[in-house]
Scaffold this motif. Structure first.
Motif, PDB file in Angstrom:
ATOM      1  N   ALA A 169      -9.274  -9.281   8.990  1.00  0.00           N
ATOM      2  CA  ALA A 169      -8.989  -7.861   9.137  1.00  0.00           C
ATOM      3  C   ALA A 169      -8.034  -7.646  10.294  1.00  0.00           C
ATOM      4  CB  ALA A 169     -10.278  -7.078   9.365  1.00  0.00           C
ATOM      5  N   ILE A 170      -7.372  -6.502  10.256  1.00  0.00           N
ATOM      6  CA  ILE A 170      -6.390  -6.175  11.279  1.00  0.00           C
ATOM      7  C   ILE A 170      -6.428  -4.671  11.528  1.00  0.00           C
ATOM      8  CG2 ILE A 170      -4.518  -5.902   9.595  1.00  0.00           C
ATOM      9  CD1 ILE A 170      -2.664  -7.293  11.657  1.00  0.00           C
ATOM     10  N   ASN A 171      -6.265  -4.268  12.774  1.00  0.00           N
ATOM     11  CA  ASN A 171      -6.299  -2.843  13.061  1.00  0.00           C
ATOM     12  C   ASN A 171      -4.955  -2.199  12.705  1.00  0.00           C
ATOM     13  OD1 ASN A 171      -4.705  -3.754  15.195  1.00  0.00           O
ATOM     14  ND2 ASN A 171      -5.557  -2.259  16.628  1.00  0.00           N
ATOM     15  N   TRP A 172      -4.873  -0.898  12.849  1.00  0.00           N
ATOM     16  CA  TRP A 172      -3.718  -0.173  12.338  1.00  0.00           C
ATOM     17  C   TRP A 172      -2.421  -0.551  13.031  1.00  0.00           C
ATOM     18  CZ3 TRP A 172      -0.684   3.791  14.672  1.00  0.00           C
ATOM     19  CH2 TRP A 172      -1.058   4.109  15.981  1.00  0.00           C
ATOM     20  N   ARG A 173      -2.506  -0.931  14.287  1.00  0.00           N
ATOM     21  CA  ARG A 173      -1.292  -1.308  15.003  1.00  0.00           C
ATOM     22  C   ARG A 173      -0.948  -2.777  14.837  1.00  0.00           C
ATOM     23  NH1 ARG A 173      -0.656   1.455  20.961  1.00  0.00           N
ATOM     24  NH2 ARG A 173      -0.114   3.559  20.247  1.00  0.00           N
ATOM     25  N   GLY A 174      -1.911  -3.526  14.411  1.00  0.00           N
ATOM     26  CA  GLY A 174      -1.670  -4.951  14.256  1.00  0.00           C
ATOM     27  C   GLY A 174      -2.004  -5.777  15.483  1.00  0.00           C
ATOM     28  N   GLY A 175      -2.532  -5.134  16.498  1.00  0.00           N
ATOM     29  CA  GLY A 175      -2.805  -5.849  17.732  1.00  0.00           C
ATOM     30  C   GLY A 175      -4.173  -6.493  17.809  1.00  0.00           C
ATOM     31  N   VAL A 176      -5.039  -6.136  16.873  1.00  0.00           N
ATOM     32  CA  VAL A 176      -6.399  -6.684  16.865  1.00  0.00           C
ATOM     33  C   VAL A 176      -6.661  -7.299  15.503  1.00  0.00           C
ATOM     34  CG1 VAL A 176      -8.855  -6.188  17.058  1.00  0.00           C
ATOM     35  CG2 VAL A 176      -7.219  -4.990  18.533  1.00  0.00           C
ATOM     36  N   ALA A 196       0.827  -1.201   0.000  1.00  0.00           N
ATOM     37  CA  ALA A 196       0.000   0.000   0.000  1.00  0.00           C
ATOM     38  C   ALA A 196       0.862   1.252   0.000  1.00  0.00           C
ATOM     39  CB  ALA A 196      -0.902   0.004   1.227  1.00  0.00           C
ATOM     40  N   SER A 197       0.306   2.297  -0.556  1.00  0.00           N
ATOM     41  CA  SER A 197       0.979   3.582  -0.457  1.00  0.00           C
ATOM     42  C   SER A 197       0.833   4.089   0.960  1.00  0.00           C
ATOM     43  CB  SER A 197       0.374   4.575  -1.447  1.00  0.00           C
ATOM     44  OG  SER A 197      -0.968   4.850  -1.099  1.00  0.00           O
ATOM     45  N   GLY A 198       1.829   4.793   1.449  1.00  0.00           N
ATOM     46  CA  GLY A 198       1.823   5.226   2.829  1.00  0.00           C
ATOM     47  C   GLY A 198       0.625   6.059   3.191  1.00  0.00           C
ATOM     48  N   ARG A 199       0.110   6.778   2.231  1.00  0.00           N
ATOM     49  CA  ARG A 199      -1.001   7.681   2.507  1.00  0.00           C
ATOM     50  C   ARG A 199      -2.247   6.943   2.959  1.00  0.00           C
ATOM     51  NH1 ARG A 199      -4.982  10.107  -0.794  1.00  0.00           N
ATOM     52  NH2 ARG A 199      -5.644  12.135  -0.038  1.00  0.00           N
ATOM     53  N   ILE A 200      -2.440   5.743   2.475  1.00  0.00           N
ATOM     54  CA  ILE A 200      -3.650   5.004   2.839  1.00  0.00           C
ATOM     55  C   ILE A 200      -3.350   3.763   3.627  1.00  0.00           C
ATOM     56  CG2 ILE A 200      -5.010   5.861   0.905  1.00  0.00           C
ATOM     57  CD1 ILE A 200      -4.504   3.182  -0.482  1.00  0.00           C
ATOM     58  N   PHE A 201      -2.252   3.759   4.333  1.00  0.00           N
ATOM     59  CA  PHE A 201      -1.925   2.549   5.074  1.00  0.00           C
ATOM     60  C   PHE A 201      -1.628   2.821   6.536  1.00  0.00           C
ATOM     61  CE2 PHE A 201      -0.675  -1.834   5.204  1.00  0.00           C
ATOM     62  CZ  PHE A 201       0.258  -1.896   6.226  1.00  0.00           C
ATOM     63  N   SER A 202      -0.833   3.817   6.827  1.00  0.00           N
ATOM     64  CA  SER A 202      -0.269   3.973   8.159  1.00  0.00           C
ATOM     65  C   SER A 202      -1.314   3.987   9.266  1.00  0.00           C
ATOM     66  CB  SER A 202       0.552   5.266   8.220  1.00  0.00           C
ATOM     67  OG  SER A 202       1.575   5.243   7.286  1.00  0.00           O
ATOM     68  N   ASN A 203      -2.431   4.658   9.046  1.00  0.00           N
ATOM     69  CA  ASN A 203      -3.430   4.791  10.099  1.00  0.00           C
ATOM     70  C   ASN A 203      -4.712   4.022   9.800  1.00  0.00           C
ATOM     71  OD1 ASN A 203      -1.829   6.635  11.628  1.00  0.00           O
ATOM     72  ND2 ASN A 203      -2.338   8.199  10.107  1.00  0.00           N
ATOM     73  N   ASN A 204      -4.659   3.140   8.822  1.00  0.00           N
ATOM     74  CA  ASN A 204      -5.867   2.443   8.416  1.00  0.00           C
ATOM     75  C   ASN A 204      -5.885   1.001   8.886  1.00  0.00           C
ATOM     76  OD1 ASN A 204      -5.197   4.539   6.135  1.00  0.00           O
ATOM     77  ND2 ASN A 204      -7.397   4.146   5.996  1.00  0.00           N
ATOM     78  N   ALA A 218      -8.314  -1.187   2.366  1.00  0.00           N
ATOM     79  CA  ALA A 218      -7.956  -0.292   3.467  1.00  0.00           C
ATOM     80  C   ALA A 218      -9.238   0.302   4.044  1.00  0.00           C
ATOM     81  CB  ALA A 218      -7.034   0.824   2.975  1.00  0.00           C
ATOM     82  N   ALA A 219      -9.363   0.188   5.346  1.00  0.00           N
ATOM     83  CA  ALA A 219     -10.581   0.638   6.023  1.00  0.00           C
ATOM     84  C   ALA A 219     -10.650   2.158   6.116  1.00  0.00           C
ATOM     85  CB  ALA A 219     -10.648   0.024   7.415  1.00  0.00           C
ATOM     86  N   ARG A 220     -11.850   2.651   6.356  1.00  0.00           N
ATOM     87  CA  ARG A 220     -12.053   4.096   6.537  1.00  0.00           C
ATOM     88  C   ARG A 220     -11.529   4.556   7.888  1.00  0.00           C
ATOM     89  NH1 ARG A 220     -15.709   5.237   2.478  1.00  0.00           N
ATOM     90  NH2 ARG A 220     -16.937   3.445   1.804  1.00  0.00           N
ATOM     91  N   SER A 221     -11.383   3.615   8.801  1.00  0.00           N
ATOM     92  CA  SER A 221     -10.918   3.940  10.143  1.00  0.00           C
ATOM     93  C   SER A 221      -9.651   3.151  10.452  1.00  0.00           C
ATOM     94  CB  SER A 221     -12.004   3.580  11.169  1.00  0.00           C
ATOM     95  OG  SER A 221     -12.056   2.183  11.337  1.00  0.00           O
ATOM     96  N   SER A 222      -9.182   3.311  11.663  1.00  0.00           N
ATOM     97  CA  SER A 222      -7.983   2.584  12.089  1.00  0.00           C
ATOM     98  C   SER A 222      -8.322   1.226  12.695  1.00  0.00           C
ATOM     99  CB  SER A 222      -7.210   3.411  13.111  1.00  0.00           C
ATOM    100  OG  SER A 222      -8.017   3.667  14.249  1.00  0.00           O
ATOM    101  N   PHE A 223      -9.608   0.918  12.743  1.00  0.00           N
ATOM    102  CA  PHE A 223     -10.036  -0.305  13.404  1.00  0.00           C
ATOM    103  C   PHE A 223     -10.044  -1.495  12.466  1.00  0.00           C
ATOM    104  CE2 PHE A 223     -10.973   1.931  17.135  1.00  0.00           C
ATOM    105  CZ  PHE A 223     -11.662   3.083  16.824  1.00  0.00           C
ATOM    106  N   SER A 224     -10.136  -2.652  13.063  1.00  0.00           N
ATOM    107  CA  SER A 224     -10.323  -3.885  12.310  1.00  0.00           C
ATOM    108  C   SER A 224     -11.796  -3.964  11.952  1.00  0.00           C
ATOM    109  CB  SER A 224      -9.915  -5.078  13.192  1.00  0.00           C
ATOM    110  OG  SER A 224     -10.261  -6.283  12.579  1.00  0.00           O
ATOM    111  N   ALA A 225     -12.100  -3.924  10.682  1.00  0.00           N
ATOM    112  CA  ALA A 225     -13.489  -3.864  10.229  1.00  0.00           C
ATOM    113  C   ALA A 225     -13.839  -5.131   9.450  1.00  0.00           C
ATOM    114  CB  ALA A 225     -13.715  -2.643   9.358  1.00  0.00           C
TER     115      ALA A 225
END
Length: 122
Positions: A48-55, A22-30, A96-103
């Protein structure tokens, strides 16, 4: 922009690892996810996985067989698929999700890759 790769032909019981760059613009916080569409079927959620990878979240039929992970330093998300079955045959899409959560629903995703074909032979 999302670029999925790693699909191919594998025998039942085998393994494949899909990768999505992914391009950084749509990955880091998604939050990131994988979906699939089998021939003649609706698109379905895979993992699915959240932005930090913990969920992480998985569809019931993938639990214990598939593992989603991400490397934020490399802007990649992977889907390790083990014990593959013919029913896993589909085009797999990263998103890539609209939020930082695992969706877990498609409407929660804003960006989609082009898909990579996975074919599992019996």
């Amino acid at each position: 922009q999302l670029q999925a790769s790693g699909g191919g032909l594998v025998q039942a019981g085998g393994s494949l690892t899909l990768s999505c760059a992914a391009s950084g613009r749509i990955f880091s916080n998604n939050g990131m996810g994988w979906f699939r569409r089998a021939p003649g079927k609706e698109r379905e959620f895979v993992a699915a996985i959240n932005w930090r990878g913990g969920v992480t979240d998985y569809a019931d039929s993938m639990k214990g067989r598939f593992t989603i992970s991400r490397d934020n330093a490399k802007n990649t998300v992977a889907l390790q698929m083990n014990s593959l079955k013919p029913d896993d045959t589909a085009v797999y899409y990263c998103a890539a999700a609209r939020s930082s959560f695992s969706a877990t629903t498609a409407r929660d995703y804003a960006y989609w890759g082009q898909g990579t074909q996975v074919t599992v032979s019996s």
